[in-house]
Design a protein around this motif. Structure first.
Motif, PDB file in Angstrom:
ATOM      1  N   THR A 155     -39.743 -71.791  35.196  1.00 33.81           N
ATOM      2  CA  THR A 155     -39.672 -71.105  33.914  1.00 33.81           C
ATOM      3  C   THR A 155     -40.966 -70.361  33.665  1.00 33.81           C
ATOM      4  O   THR A 155     -42.037 -70.764  34.102  1.00 33.81           O
ATOM      5  N   LYS A 156     -40.855 -69.290  32.935  1.00 29.61           N
ATOM      6  CA  LYS A 156     -42.007 -68.443  32.667  1.00 29.61           C
ATOM      7  C   LYS A 156     -42.370 -68.555  31.195  1.00 29.61           C
ATOM      8  O   LYS A 156     -41.505 -68.504  30.335  1.00 29.61           O
ATOM      9  N   LYS A 157     -43.665 -68.674  30.931  1.00 25.71           N
ATOM     10  CA  LYS A 157     -44.131 -68.763  29.556  1.00 25.71           C
ATOM     11  C   LYS A 157     -44.099 -67.393  28.881  1.00 25.71           C
ATOM     12  O   LYS A 157     -43.845 -67.296  27.688  1.00 25.71           O
ATOM     13  N   TYR A 158     -44.359 -66.353  29.650  1.00 30.11           N
ATOM     14  CA  TYR A 158     -44.429 -65.000  29.106  1.00 30.11           C
ATOM     15  C   TYR A 158     -43.304 -64.151  29.699  1.00 30.11           C
ATOM     16  O   TYR A 158     -42.978 -64.282  30.870  1.00 30.11           O
ATOM     17  N   PRO A 159     -42.730 -63.257  28.885  1.00 24.34           N
ATOM     18  CA  PRO A 159     -41.663 -62.394  29.422  1.00 24.34           C
ATOM     19  C   PRO A 159     -42.204 -61.408  30.459  1.00 24.34           C
ATOM     20  O   PRO A 159     -43.368 -60.984  30.380  1.00 24.34           O
ATOM     21  N   PRO A 160     -41.378 -61.036  31.438  1.00 23.92           N
ATOM     22  CA  PRO A 160     -41.809 -60.112  32.496  1.00 23.92           C
ATOM     23  C   PRO A 160     -42.324 -58.774  31.947  1.00 23.92           C
ATOM     24  O   PRO A 160     -43.241 -58.189  32.507  1.00 23.92           O
ATOM     25  N   GLU A 161     -41.738 -58.314  30.839  1.00 25.87           N
ATOM     26  CA  GLU A 161     -42.174 -57.031  30.267  1.00 25.87           C
ATOM     27  C   GLU A 161     -43.635 -57.100  29.818  1.00 25.87           C
ATOM     28  O   GLU A 161     -44.383 -56.137  29.993  1.00 25.87           O
ATOM     29  N   LEU A 162     -44.011 -58.235  29.223  1.00 25.84           N
ATOM     30  CA  LEU A 162     -45.394 -58.415  28.779  1.00 25.84           C
ATOM     31  C   LEU A 162     -46.328 -58.446  29.987  1.00 25.84           C
ATOM     32  O   LEU A 162     -47.400 -57.828  29.978  1.00 25.84           O
ATOM     33  N   ARG A 163     -45.910 -59.146  31.025  1.00 29.41           N
ATOM     34  CA  ARG A 163     -46.708 -59.214  32.250  1.00 29.41           C
ATOM     35  C   ARG A 163     -46.940 -57.814  32.819  1.00 29.41           C
ATOM     36  O   ARG A 163     -48.062 -57.433  33.129  1.00 29.41           O
ATOM     37  N   GLU A 164     -45.857 -57.038  32.945  1.00 28.40           N
ATOM     38  CA  GLU A 164     -45.963 -55.685  33.496  1.00 28.40           C
ATOM     39  C   GLU A 164     -46.860 -54.802  32.637  1.00 28.40           C
ATOM     40  O   GLU A 164     -47.692 -54.053  33.149  1.00 28.40           O
ATOM     41  N   ARG A 165     -46.686 -54.897  31.321  1.00 30.98           N
ATOM     42  CA  ARG A 165     -47.487 -54.076  30.398  1.00 30.98           C
ATOM     43  C   ARG A 165     -48.966 -54.447  30.484  1.00 30.98           C
ATOM     44  O   ARG A 165     -49.836 -53.573  30.533  1.00 30.98           O
ATOM     45  N   ALA A 166     -49.250 -55.750  30.511  1.00 34.69           N
ATOM     46  CA  ALA A 166     -50.639 -56.211  30.564  1.00 34.69           C
ATOM     47  C   ALA A 166     -51.324 -55.754  31.855  1.00 34.69           C
ATOM     48  O   ALA A 166     -52.455 -55.254  31.827  1.00 34.69           O
ATOM     49  N   VAL A 167     -50.632 -55.893  32.969  1.00 38.44           N
ATOM     50  CA  VAL A 167     -51.201 -55.482  34.259  1.00 38.44           C
ATOM     51  C   VAL A 167     -51.402 -53.971  34.276  1.00 38.44           C
ATOM     52  O   VAL A 167     -52.444 -53.480  34.725  1.00 38.44           O
ATOM     53  N   ARG A 168     -50.421 -53.234  33.780  1.00 34.48           N
ATOM     54  CA  ARG A 168     -50.536 -51.780  33.746  1.00 34.48           C
ATOM     55  C   ARG A 168     -51.714 -51.344  32.864  1.00 34.48           C
ATOM     56  O   ARG A 168     -52.493 -50.473  33.256  1.00 34.48           O
ATOM     57  N   LEU A 169     -51.866 -51.973  31.695  1.00 37.17           N
ATOM     58  CA  LEU A 169     -52.989 -51.650  30.809  1.00 37.17           C
ATOM     59  C   LEU A 169     -54.318 -51.867  31.530  1.00 37.17           C
ATOM     60  O   LEU A 169     -55.218 -51.033  31.458  1.00 37.17           O
ATOM     61  N   TYR A 170     -54.426 -53.000  32.221  1.00 40.16           N
ATOM     62  CA  TYR A 170     -55.671 -53.304  32.928  1.00 40.16           C
ATOM     63  C   TYR A 170     -55.922 -52.299  34.050  1.00 40.16           C
ATOM     64  O   TYR A 170     -56.999 -51.735  34.169  1.00 40.16           O
ATOM     65  N   ARG A 171     -54.902 -52.059  34.867  1.00 37.30           N
ATOM     66  CA  ARG A 171     -55.072 -51.219  36.049  1.00 37.30           C
ATOM     67  C   ARG A 171     -55.287 -49.744  35.709  1.00 37.30           C
ATOM     68  O   ARG A 171     -55.956 -49.034  36.447  1.00 37.30           O
TER      69      ARG A 171
END
Length: 93
Positions: A3-19
């Motif tokens: 199970t994932k604590k955070y939704p995949p969309e949040l993960r993708e957005r956070a990584v994209r913001l950083y990168r």
């Protein structure tokens, strides 16, 4: 995968913001802004780097998924093998 604590969309957005930020933001600050645990964000970024061929010290997501698929398949084959072994022993007696 578990199970994932955070939704995949949040993960993708956070990584994209950083990168896509230049210079890259301070991880802890970005994590606070997004209400994430800093270790989670750090792991996501490292995984994205591996997936983009930017680091060699961890497997890509595709490699991990294949490993999980093979482990699941292996467990199923072992289970089937046990059933066949039991059936063979039953019919041999």
């Amino acid at each position: 995968m578990g199970t994932k604590k955070y939704p995949p969309e949040l993960r993708e957005r956070a990584v994209r913001l950083y990168r896509e930020s230049d210079p890259n933001p301070v991880l802890r600050r970005l994590a606070e802004q997004l209400n994430l645990h800093p270790a989670a964000l750090r792991n996501w970024i490292r995984q994205a780097e591996a997936d983009h061929g930017e680091r060699e010290d961890r497997p890509t997501t595709a490699m991990l998924e294949e490993s999980w698929r093979l482990a699941k398949e292996n467990a199923e084959l072992r289970r089937v093998n046990e059933v066949l072994r039991a059936a063979s022993a039953y019919f041999a007696s």
